[in-house]
Design an enzyme around this catalytic site. Structure first.
Site, PDB file in Angstrom:
ATOM      1  N   GLU A  10      21.857  16.830  -6.437  1.00 42.22           N
ATOM      2  CA  GLU A  10      20.328  16.628  -6.332  1.00 42.22           C
ATOM      3  C   GLU A  10      20.077  15.689  -7.664  1.00 42.22           C
ATOM      4  O   GLU A  10      19.498  14.762  -7.597  1.00 42.22           O
ATOM      5  CB  GLU A  10      19.465  17.757  -6.823  1.00 42.22           C
ATOM      6  CG  GLU A  10      19.378  18.807  -5.578  1.00 42.22           C
ATOM      7  CD  GLU A  10      18.288  19.961  -5.664  1.00 42.22           C
ATOM      8  OE1 GLU A  10      18.012  20.786  -4.898  1.00 42.22           O
ATOM      9  OE2 GLU A  10      18.021  19.985  -6.998  1.00 42.22           O
ATOM     10  N   GLY A  43     -11.596 -17.247  -3.957  1.00 42.04           N
ATOM     11  CA  GLY A  43     -12.396 -17.317  -2.675  1.00 42.04           C
ATOM     12  C   GLY A  43     -13.601 -17.049  -2.896  1.00 42.04           C
ATOM     13  O   GLY A  43     -14.162 -16.471  -3.823  1.00 42.04           O
ATOM     14  N   GLY A  98     -17.455 -15.181  -1.936  1.00 38.94           N
ATOM     15  CA  GLY A  98     -17.773 -13.592  -2.025  1.00 38.94           C
ATOM     16  C   GLY A  98     -17.645 -13.057  -0.589  1.00 38.94           C
ATOM     17  O   GLY A  98     -17.931 -13.639   0.530  1.00 38.94           O
ATOM     18  N   GLY A  99     -17.066 -11.742  -0.402  1.00 42.25           N
ATOM     19  CA  GLY A  99     -16.889 -11.225   0.877  1.00 42.25           C
ATOM     20  C   GLY A  99     -15.750 -11.468   1.535  1.00 42.25           C
ATOM     21  O   GLY A  99     -15.582 -11.352   2.649  1.00 42.25           O
ATOM     22  N   VAL A 100     -14.859 -12.592   1.073  1.00 40.82           N
ATOM     23  CA  VAL A 100     -13.786 -12.951   1.845  1.00 40.82           C
ATOM     24  C   VAL A 100     -12.513 -12.197   1.563  1.00 40.82           C
ATOM     25  O   VAL A 100     -11.455 -11.946   2.371  1.00 40.82           O
ATOM     26  CB  VAL A 100     -13.393 -14.308   1.433  1.00 40.82           C
ATOM     27  CG1 VAL A 100     -12.501 -14.462   0.072  1.00 40.82           C
ATOM     28  CG2 VAL A 100     -12.674 -15.097   2.568  1.00 40.82           C
ATOM     29  N   GLY A 101     -12.624 -10.942   0.703  1.00 37.80           N
ATOM     30  CA  GLY A 101     -11.399 -10.013   0.785  1.00 37.80           C
ATOM     31  C   GLY A 101     -10.624 -10.056  -0.544  1.00 37.80           C
ATOM     32  O   GLY A 101      -9.563  -9.644  -0.508  1.00 37.80           O
ATOM     33  N   LYS A 102     -10.930 -10.867  -1.563  1.00 39.27           N
ATOM     34  CA  LYS A 102     -10.157 -10.874  -2.792  1.00 39.27           C
ATOM     35  C   LYS A 102      -9.680  -9.521  -3.316  1.00 39.27           C
ATOM     36  O   LYS A 102      -8.609  -9.399  -3.671  1.00 39.27           O
ATOM     37  CB  LYS A 102     -10.860 -11.745  -3.725  1.00 39.27           C
ATOM     38  CG  LYS A 102     -11.391 -13.088  -3.247  1.00 39.27           C
ATOM     39  CD  LYS A 102     -12.274 -13.842  -4.592  1.00 39.27           C
ATOM     40  CE  LYS A 102     -13.521 -13.248  -5.000  1.00 39.27           C
ATOM     41  NZ  LYS A 102     -14.438 -13.174  -3.778  1.00 39.27           N
ATOM     42  N   THR A 103     -10.875  -8.626  -3.579  1.00 35.30           N
ATOM     43  CA  THR A 103     -10.623  -7.227  -4.231  1.00 35.30           C
ATOM     44  C   THR A 103      -9.693  -6.598  -3.399  1.00 35.30           C
ATOM     45  O   THR A 103      -8.769  -5.893  -3.740  1.00 35.30           O
ATOM     46  CB  THR A 103     -11.861  -6.746  -4.573  1.00 35.30           C
ATOM     47  OG1 THR A 103     -12.624  -7.407  -5.155  1.00 35.30           O
ATOM     48  CG2 THR A 103     -11.503  -5.169  -4.881  1.00 35.30           C
TER      49      THR A 103
END
Length: 1074
Positions: free
Chosen positions: A93, A223, A225-230
């Site tokens: 193990e 990019g 706002g709202g394009v998916g960066k986060t």
């Protein structure tokens, strides 16, 4: 329990964790005391902990079930007790656990009532146990166990002895605290409910980060706002965080940096989470910067700062960004490219683009229908909503979730609402970037959204500069913030939802259109003008009717619009003459201006751009009054049958003068001295016979277009135009000779002429006889101009020539020397009635127009077809035409045609290499076939045209489309045919790389349905085509039928397959009619 076992039982860095903790221990020592207490404490805290079943059958070999459990655990706790080493199971193990440590697993040794030195040196009972094992196991196995024991003691852990100062309960509590903080740091982030289009973007970012390399890499994810960066940044974090000593994802930096206290809280959060010290505090921002640097500079760190919109937000956390330990990776997500300059010159940038059609459909469908594609009965309205969202994940997610489970009528009502009033949640998210702008930048944004979308950037810059809006600074800033874009032609644009947001901001200014700053809707403009409701708040107005209308004004509707700067009128005829136009107008674009002169109380002193197309009543002497100075006027476009001469006028800043289609224009000033002029258009000025002398100071002119003008000669002073890049003299039938000074135009890129003769330069002519035109990329001729091809066909005269147009000329043969033009891609020789011989094409030719060359001999025709076949059937070799960045375009084929291949030529028979099972005779406009996961290297669509229609058609445009797996058809090519193009063979194709990308975006499988269709562009051609289509087909290496071999190497193509009984190879004139 049933667990799936990895082949070979090896650890994987990408395996998902099932267990928080794996407990390794010697059962007879601690199962019913310490380990059971530790296990209970872990479970009480909610940690999913694996402990082996006491009833598991023990033996020499460790079970695959336990090996798999180790692999699927985030943390392993190894409890070393006095008899631990006596168990070979425990030792195996331990070896497995340390193997998994190499793939990111955290290992915590616990020395329970044993001295760590005994474990390290294998002394005492550990030494005795290993000596006993040597009798049953080979030397290598024993050595691996000894190495594992030694290595385990090098790890930070816990030690407990009898008689120590803390109780066993306190000791376990310390272990639990360590596990809690470790799991907190190792827990993956929630990314999104549906991960559509994420993996491909994460892979590209991984390549940029190259976590295996040393050095420090800093990356910006950029990019709108709202394009998916986060979302993408979270997915990247989950993928790579366990490759670093410390890691943290710091969210909402923008929102939390609004106050000094907020910045200090961010600094403390960053330190406490990474260092696992909840009590760490800083006094002020400068001290916090130094503490972060001092405490983290020796750590191989992964740090993501999410949603940063100002450079000082990075500086308040990371200082000068020059202290990171080798191997560290820093990622910033931002809407503003300028923010990333804080990271230094060597930083990397990944720009997040909107979802493509397939991804958008899938993401929307998952939220709206909980499946990968729309329901059949909702498909049409779903398609409209997806088009409205234009690839923005935020909009697709919000609207899809809102509409989920609702009736189709509610969907349609919602769509109509969204077209007029954007969804509040989407608006709020997009408006964040707008709210962060300065006032002048907000004005620029609103002007583009309401007025200037689709205009050229340089033109808009000239206009806005006179409004004190500093566009040379503001437009790049809006681009950096992803609020506007500029295409390859310099055209301003923006996402449809951003434009809707901008218009919504203006509409919120007032319920009354007359009280708003900008009016673009015809109904609002009509209401303001006919009701005389104008105010000084109006800065811009578009009066554009969808259909021609006549409008009656009330009083002086423009008198109160004292701040009106931009006025655009089209399709509206105003009957009554008015006296006022605002003196502050910068742009006046009025098609079919109804009057001969300016309104009596208007002074155009601030005019920057004037456009009066199709305005037959204007009088030049009244528009350009002698003595008046147009000091800032830069662009003039006038088109009128009433203009006979261009009077002298003072416009020192004039850059564009467009007098095209002024059919009665006869006179220009004898001497042309417009120092700032860059673009001069005189197309279709058929009565203009004399071109003026050019002043030596006119060095800025870049384009001179005299197409179809009556010019009889060019002055020798044309040589002063040393910056000229475009000279259009096509269809100037009166022009017979070109001056020798033409060779001084060494910046020329496009040169076209017909009747005039281009003579070889004299040896004494400024030493230019050896050079020709070094920058010329397009050269076109026309008419019976007696072209000296021997002179022209010298590659050193035209070293970068890409297009040669010899159409409708009197050439008899094209010499073999044309083969030496290695840069030539396009050759037009259509309608050359005397052309008999062609001795070969340039090696990389991709566009050939050779229809209606009726005198071409059979050998030349065969030679042409052979070379075209070699190009098209060369498969991937043809991708040399493709510029790789074009693969990033959403509309792969229309936006970039640099890979397009299209050939039209006369023929009597279809070549054998085009033989295909996929063909159609008659009226069918669709052909289908199947391909695997790789799009075939050989793909060409051909059309065999017959007789030209008896109807009065001058030309015909045939569009070719391709659809894969039922996805929306995509335009891939266009075949253009002109009158008298009978008995023409048209062949077209596109880059294999682009076709493969299209397949990849169409939900591919091992068996993909491909449909090729064609359509005549004009509706009138659908039922009555301009030319007979006798047969068409697709040459493709499909998987649905046996393949006919392509061109044999080093072998000429046969025009007719004499062994075939198919009508395909019969001469067209003998072929039976269908």
């Amino acid at each position: 329990m049933a667990l799936q076992i990895n082949e070979g039982g090896s650890c994987s860095s990408t395996a998902p964790y099932i267990y928080n903790v794996f407990l390794s221990f010697r059962g007879e020592d601690t199962r019913y005391n310490f380990t059971s207490h530790l296990y209970k404490a872990l479970c009480d805290k909610g940690f999913n902990t694996f402990i082996d079943d006491d009833n598991l059958q023990r033996g020499e070999e460790i079970s695959t079930e336990l090996l798999k459990a180790i692999e699927l655990s985030m943390i392993s706790i190894v409890v070393f007790s006095e008899n631990y080493a006596s168990s070979t199971w425990c030792l195996k193990e331990l070896v497995k656990i340390l193997e998994c440590k190499n793939f990111g697993q955290l290992v915590l040794p616990v020395f329970y009532k044993v001295n760590p030195s005994e474990v390290r040196k294998q002394e005492g009972k550990f030494g005795i146990a290993l000596t006993e094992h040597e009798e049953k196991h080979n030397k290598d196995t024993i050595q691996s166990w000894r190495a594992a024991l030694t290595k385990a003691t090098d790890l930070a852990g816990f030690s407990y002895k009898d008689g120590c100062f803390e109780s066993e309960t306190q000791f376990i509590k310390r272990i639990i605290e360590k596990i809690s903080s470790s799991i907190s740091n190792r827990t993956q982030l929630f990314v999104a409910k549906y991960l559509v289009g994420i993996d491909s973007r994460v892979k590209k970012i991984e390549l940029l980060l190259d976590t295996k390399s040393n050095g420090v890499r800093m990356l910006g994810i950029h990019g709108l706002g709202g394009v998916g960066k986060t979302t993408i940044a979270r997915a990247v974090y989950n993928k790579i965080f366990d490759r670093f000593d410390k890691s943290y994802f710091l969210e909402n930096v923008r929102e939390r940096s609004l106050t000094t206290n907020g910045i200090i809280e961010l600094q403390e959060t960053l330190l406490s989470k990474i260092l696992q010290d909840p009590y760490l505090k800083v006094d002020n921002v400068p001290k916090g910067i130094e503490v972060i640097k001092d405490r983290l500079c020796h750590t191989r760190l992964l740090l993501i700062l999410d949603d940063v919109d100002e450079s000082n937000q990075i500086e308040n956390l990371l200082g000068r960004c020059d202290w990171f330990s080798s191997g560290s990776r820093i990622i910033i997500t931002t809407r503003d490219m300028q923010v990333l300059t804080t990271l230094g010159k060597a930083h990397l940038v990944y720009e997040v683009k909107e979802l493509n059609q397939r991804e958008a459909q899938k993401l929307f469908s998952l939220h709206a229908f909980q499946m990968n594609k729309p329901r059949e009965d909702y498909s049409e309205v779903a398609k409209q909503i997806i088009h409205y969202a234009n690839g923005l994940p935020l909009a697709l997610t919000i609207i899809g979730s809102d509409l989920c489970g609702k009736s189709i009528d509610k969907w349609k009502n919602a769509l109509e609402k969204y077209k007029n009033i954007p969804h509040q949640k989407i608006q709020e998210k997009l408006k964040i970037s707008y709210d962060g702008l300065e006032k002048t930048e907000k004005d620029i944004f609103l002007n583009v959204a309401c007025i200037f979308k689709g205009f050229k950037k340089d033109f808009v810059t000239d206009i806005l500069e006179t409004c004190n809006l500093c566009p040379r600074y503001g437009i790049p800033k809006l681009i950096d913030k992803c609020l506007i874009t500029i295409d390859q032609w310099g055209i301003l644009s923006m996402h449809d939802l951003l434009q809707q947001m901008g218009k919504g901001i203006v509409q919120e200014e007032s319920e009354n259109p007359g009280e708003r700053s900008r009016i673009w809707c015809y109904e609002d403009a009509y209401e303001v003008l006919t009701g005389n409701m104008g105010t000084d708040k109006i800065q811009a107005m578009i009066l554009r009717s969808p259909e021609p209308v006549t409008m009656k004004l009330q009083g002086e509707p423009f008198e109160r619009m004292k701040n009106l700067k931009f006025l655009l009128v089209e399709n509206v005829h105003i009957c009554e003459k008015f006296q006022y136009l605002p003196n502050g107008l910068r742009l006046l674009e009025w098609h079919k201006f109804p009057f001969s002169s300016w309104p009596s109380k208007y002074c155009p002193q601030k005019l920057v751009a004037l456009n009066m197309r199709w305005s037959s009543r204007i009088r030049m002497e009244k528009i350009f009054k002698q003595g008046f100075q147009f000091n800032i006027l830069k662009h003039i476009t006038l088109q009128s049958d009433s203009i006979t001469e261009l009077p002298k006028f003072c416009a020192p800043a004039l850059q564009t003068l467009n007098l095209s289609h002024c059919a009665r224009l006869q006179n220009l000033p004898n001497n042309l001295r417009l120092k700032s002029l860059e673009y001069f258009y005189l197309r279709n000025c058929s009565m203009l016979e004399k071109f003026p002398n050019i002043h030596p100071e006119m060095k800025r002119l870049k384009r001179l277009d005299l197409y179809r003008s009556g010019i009889r000669e060019l002055p020798s002073s044309i040589g002063y135009l040393t910056e000229l890049i475009y000279l259009g003299l096509n269809c100037c039938l009166n022009l017979r000779d070109l001056p020798d000074s033409i060779y001084k135009l060494q910046m020329l890129e496009h040169f076209g002429f017909d009747g005039a003769k281009l003579r070889p330069p004299c040896n004494s002519f400024d030493g230019l006889s050896e050079y020709g035109f070094l920058r010329l990329t397009e050269l076109s001729f026309g008419g019976d101009c007696g072209i000296d091809l021997e002179f022209l066909m010298k590659p050193n005269y035209f070293p970068v020539l890409r297009l040669l147009d010899l159409a409708i000329t009197d050439i008899v043969s094209i010499p073999e020397s044309l083969n030496r033009f290695t840069t030539l891609e396009t050759l037009h020789i259509a309608h050359c009635q005397r052309l008999r011989q062609i001795f070969g094409l340039p090696p990389f030719i991709r566009i050939l127009r050779a229809e209606n060359c009726r005198s071409l001999d059979a050998q030349s025709s065969s030679r042409l077809l052979n070379q075209i076949g070699e190009i098209l059937c060369g498969g991937e070799r043809s991708d040399i035409f493709l510029d790789p960045p074009s693969l990033l375009c959403r509309d792969l084929f229309r936006k970039d045609d640099s890979d397009s291949r299209c050939y039209t030529l006369p023929y009597t028979e279809i070549p054998r290499w085009l033989d295909s099972k996929h063909q159609s005779v008659g009226n069918g406009n669709s052909i289908s076939f199947h391909v695997g996961r790789k799009f075939p290297n050989v793909f060409a669509v051909y059309f065999a045209f017959g007789l030209w229609s008896q109807l009065p058609y001058d030309h015909g445009y045939l569009n070719v489309y391709l659809s894969i797996n039922g996805f929306e058809k995509v335009w891939i090519n266009l075949i253009i045919l002109y009158r008298d193009a009978s008995d023409t063979l048209g062949i077209c194709s596109r880059s294999h790389l682009k076709l493969q990308k299209l397949l990849n975006e169409s939900n591919p499988s091992d068996y993909n349905h491909v449909e090729v269709t064609y359509e005549w562009e004009k509706e009138t051609h659908h039922n009555n085509p301009p030319i007979e289509l006798r047969r068409w087909g697709v040459k493709v290496e499909c998987i649905c039928c046996p393949q006919i071999s392509s061109i044999p190497s080093s072998m000429a193509l046969t025009l007719v397959d004499n062994d075939s009984h198919s009508d395909l190879n019969l001469p067209l004139k003998k072929r039976r009619k269908y």
